[in-house]
Design a protein around this motif. Sequence first.
Motif, PDB file in Angstrom:
ATOM      1  N   PRO A   1       7.787  -2.741  -9.836  1.00 49.05           N
ATOM      2  CA  PRO A   1       7.853  -1.992  -8.575  1.00 49.05           C
ATOM      3  C   PRO A   1       9.122  -2.245  -7.768  1.00 49.05           C
ATOM      4  O   PRO A   1       9.472  -1.440  -6.911  1.00 49.05           O
ATOM      5  CB  PRO A   1       6.605  -2.466  -7.816  1.00 49.05           C
ATOM      6  N   GLU A   2       9.842  -3.333  -8.078  1.00 48.29           N
ATOM      7  CA  GLU A   2      11.107  -3.571  -7.371  1.00 48.29           C
ATOM      8  C   GLU A   2      12.125  -2.476  -7.651  1.00 48.29           C
ATOM      9  O   GLU A   2      13.012  -2.205  -6.828  1.00 48.29           O
ATOM     10  CB  GLU A   2      11.685  -4.938  -7.746  1.00 48.29           C
ATOM     11  N   LEU A   3      11.998  -1.806  -8.805  1.00 51.23           N
ATOM     12  CA  LEU A   3      12.894  -0.680  -9.098  1.00 51.23           C
ATOM     13  C   LEU A   3      12.647   0.467  -8.119  1.00 51.23           C
ATOM     14  O   LEU A   3      13.593   1.108  -7.645  1.00 51.23           O
ATOM     15  CB  LEU A   3      12.689  -0.198 -10.538  1.00 51.23           C
ATOM     16  N   LEU A   4      11.398   0.734  -7.824  1.00 46.87           N
ATOM     17  CA  LEU A   4      11.084   1.790  -6.869  1.00 46.87           C
ATOM     18  C   LEU A   4      11.565   1.404  -5.481  1.00 46.87           C
ATOM     19  O   LEU A   4      12.098   2.249  -4.756  1.00 46.87           O
ATOM     20  CB  LEU A   4       9.581   2.073  -6.859  1.00 46.87           C
TER      21      LEU A   4
ATOM     22  N   ALA B   1       8.636   6.863   2.809  1.00 51.90           N
ATOM     23  CA  ALA B   1       8.803   5.553   2.190  1.00 51.90           C
ATOM     24  C   ALA B   1      10.251   5.062   2.172  1.00 51.90           C
ATOM     25  O   ALA B   1      10.508   3.935   1.745  1.00 51.90           O
ATOM     26  CB  ALA B   1       8.269   5.594   0.755  1.00 51.90           C
ATOM     27  N   LEU B   2      11.201   5.877   2.647  1.00 56.77           N
ATOM     28  CA  LEU B   2      12.610   5.477   2.618  1.00 56.77           C
ATOM     29  C   LEU B   2      12.854   4.257   3.501  1.00 56.77           C
ATOM     30  O   LEU B   2      12.292   4.133   4.591  1.00 56.77           O
ATOM     31  CB  LEU B   2      13.500   6.628   3.088  1.00 56.77           C
ATOM     32  N   LYS B   3      13.725   3.368   3.016  1.00 55.63           N
ATOM     33  CA  LYS B   3      14.141   2.193   3.779  1.00 55.63           C
ATOM     34  C   LYS B   3      15.506   2.494   4.391  1.00 55.63           C
ATOM     35  O   LYS B   3      16.514   2.545   3.679  1.00 55.63           O
ATOM     36  CB  LYS B   3      14.228   0.961   2.869  1.00 55.63           C
ATOM     37  N   LEU B   4      15.518   2.723   5.703  1.00 56.93           N
ATOM     38  CA  LEU B   4      16.723   3.158   6.401  1.00 56.93           C
ATOM     39  C   LEU B   4      17.111   2.175   7.488  1.00 56.93           C
ATOM     40  O   LEU B   4      16.253   1.528   8.090  1.00 56.93           O
ATOM     41  CB  LEU B   4      16.507   4.530   7.038  1.00 56.93           C
TER      42      LEU B   4
ATOM     43  N   ALA C   1       0.837  -1.199   0.000  1.00 56.53           N
ATOM     44  CA  ALA C   1       0.000   0.000   0.000  1.00 56.53           C
ATOM     45  C   ALA C   1       0.874   1.251   0.000  1.00 56.53           C
ATOM     46  O   ALA C   1       0.533   2.264  -0.625  1.00 56.53           O
ATOM     47  CB  ALA C   1      -0.924  -0.014   1.216  1.00 56.53           C
ATOM     48  N   GLU C   2       2.010   1.178   0.697  1.00 50.68           N
ATOM     49  CA  GLU C   2       2.932   2.319   0.764  1.00 50.68           C
ATOM     50  C   GLU C   2       3.488   2.645  -0.620  1.00 50.68           C
ATOM     51  O   GLU C   2       3.535   3.811  -1.027  1.00 50.68           O
ATOM     52  CB  GLU C   2       4.068   1.988   1.727  1.00 50.68           C
ATOM     53  N   ILE C   3       3.906   1.603  -1.351  1.00 55.51           N
ATOM     54  CA  ILE C   3       4.444   1.804  -2.694  1.00 55.51           C
ATOM     55  C   ILE C   3       3.359   2.332  -3.628  1.00 55.51           C
ATOM     56  O   ILE C   3       3.580   3.253  -4.420  1.00 55.51           O
ATOM     57  CB  ILE C   3       5.032   0.492  -3.247  1.00 55.51           C
ATOM     58  N   ALA C   4       2.156   1.775  -3.528  1.00 55.62           N
ATOM     59  CA  ALA C   4       1.055   2.221  -4.382  1.00 55.62           C
ATOM     60  C   ALA C   4       0.723   3.690  -4.135  1.00 55.62           C
ATOM     61  O   ALA C   4       0.452   4.452  -5.073  1.00 55.62           O
ATOM     62  CB  ALA C   4      -0.172   1.350  -4.137  1.00 55.62           C
ATOM     63  N   ALA C   5       0.744   4.105  -2.861  1.00 52.98           N
ATOM     64  CA  ALA C   5       0.450   5.501  -2.533  1.00 52.98           C
ATOM     65  C   ALA C   5       1.524   6.423  -3.082  1.00 52.98           C
ATOM     66  O   ALA C   5       1.225   7.514  -3.588  1.00 52.98           O
ATOM     67  CB  ALA C   5       0.331   5.659  -1.019  1.00 52.98           C
ATOM     68  N   LEU C   6       2.782   6.002  -2.985  1.00 61.30           N
ATOM     69  CA  LEU C   6       3.867   6.821  -3.519  1.00 61.30           C
ATOM     70  C   LEU C   6       3.785   6.914  -5.037  1.00 61.30           C
ATOM     71  O   LEU C   6       4.022   7.984  -5.611  1.00 61.30           O
ATOM     72  CB  LEU C   6       5.226   6.252  -3.093  1.00 61.30           C
ATOM     73  N   GLU C   7       3.426   5.817  -5.685  1.00 62.56           N
ATOM     74  CA  GLU C   7       3.257   5.853  -7.140  1.00 62.56           C
ATOM     75  C   GLU C   7       2.210   6.896  -7.543  1.00 62.56           C
ATOM     76  O   GLU C   7       2.390   7.612  -8.534  1.00 62.56           O
ATOM     77  CB  GLU C   7       2.834   4.474  -7.647  1.00 62.56           C
ATOM     78  N   GLN C   8       1.151   6.987  -6.769  1.00 57.35           N
ATOM     79  CA  GLN C   8       0.119   8.000  -7.065  1.00 57.35           C
ATOM     80  C   GLN C   8       0.690   9.402  -6.943  1.00 57.35           C
ATOM     81  O   GLN C   8       0.409  10.277  -7.778  1.00 57.35           O
ATOM     82  CB  GLN C   8      -1.057   7.831  -6.110  1.00 57.35           C
TER      83      GLN C   8
END
Length: 228
Positions: free
Chosen positions: A21-24, A97-100, A5-12
Motif C-alpha cells: 500500500p505504500e505504492l498507492l 485521497a490526494l496528499k497536498l 480506512a481512506e486507502i482501503a476505501a480507495l482500493e475498493q
Amino acid sequence: MKRSAEIAALEQRLGHRFTRPELLRRALTHSSMSGPGREDNQRLEFLGDRVLGLVMAEALLSEDRRASEGQLAPRYNALVRKEACAEVAEAVELGKALKLGRSEMMSGGRRKMALLGDAMEAVIAAVYLDAGFDAAQAMILRLWGSRVATVEADSRDAKTALQEWAQARGMAPPAYVETARTGPDHAPVFTIEARLDSGETVEATAGSKRRAEQQAAEALLDKVTSGE
C-alpha cells in the motif's frame, strides 16, 4: 505497512488491493507534500503514462481491426490525454485521497484537472509495480469502461472544436469567464460564460470548472454553427 480506512476505501473504488500500500500512498503524494523520507508521485506519473499508452493502443487495435493509423491516433490521444485521466480520477473520487501541501489544498488542488490527471497516471504505475502489467491493464480497462468503444465521438473536445472554428475565421481563441460560484466549498457549482470576439456568448453550469467550460463551448459551437 498498515493501510488506513481512506486507502482501503480507495482500493475498493479502484478494484485493486495493494500488496504494498505504500505504492498507492506515494502515487497520491503531490510534490507540494514531498520531503525527506516522503517521495512524491512524479516518477510514478512518468511510468503510468507509458503503461496507459500501451494498454490503450492494444485496446484500440482490438476494438477496431480495420482502422488505419490515421483513424486510431486521434482516438488514442483522446483516451490518454490529461482530461480523460482526470475524468476517471473524479469518478473514483481520487481527489479526496490526494496528499497536498497547504497552499495547494487552499487553492482547490483536489479539483484541479492537472493534479487529478497526474495522480491517476501515478496510480496506474503503482498498480503495475505492485502486481504487474495484467493487473494494471485490467484496472485501466475497467475504469475507462465504454470510453474505448465510444471514443470516436469524443476525439475532439468541445473547447478544441470551438477554438478551431474561431481561428479558421480569423478570431482570437474563445474566452472562458467564471460568472458565478455557488454551493459549499466541498461541492461547489460553477457558472462559466464562453465568449467569442464576434460577441456571441453562452453560459453553462456544472460541478467543476472544466465541465462547465466544456458545456459552454459545446452550446456556443452549436449556436454559431446552426445557421451555417
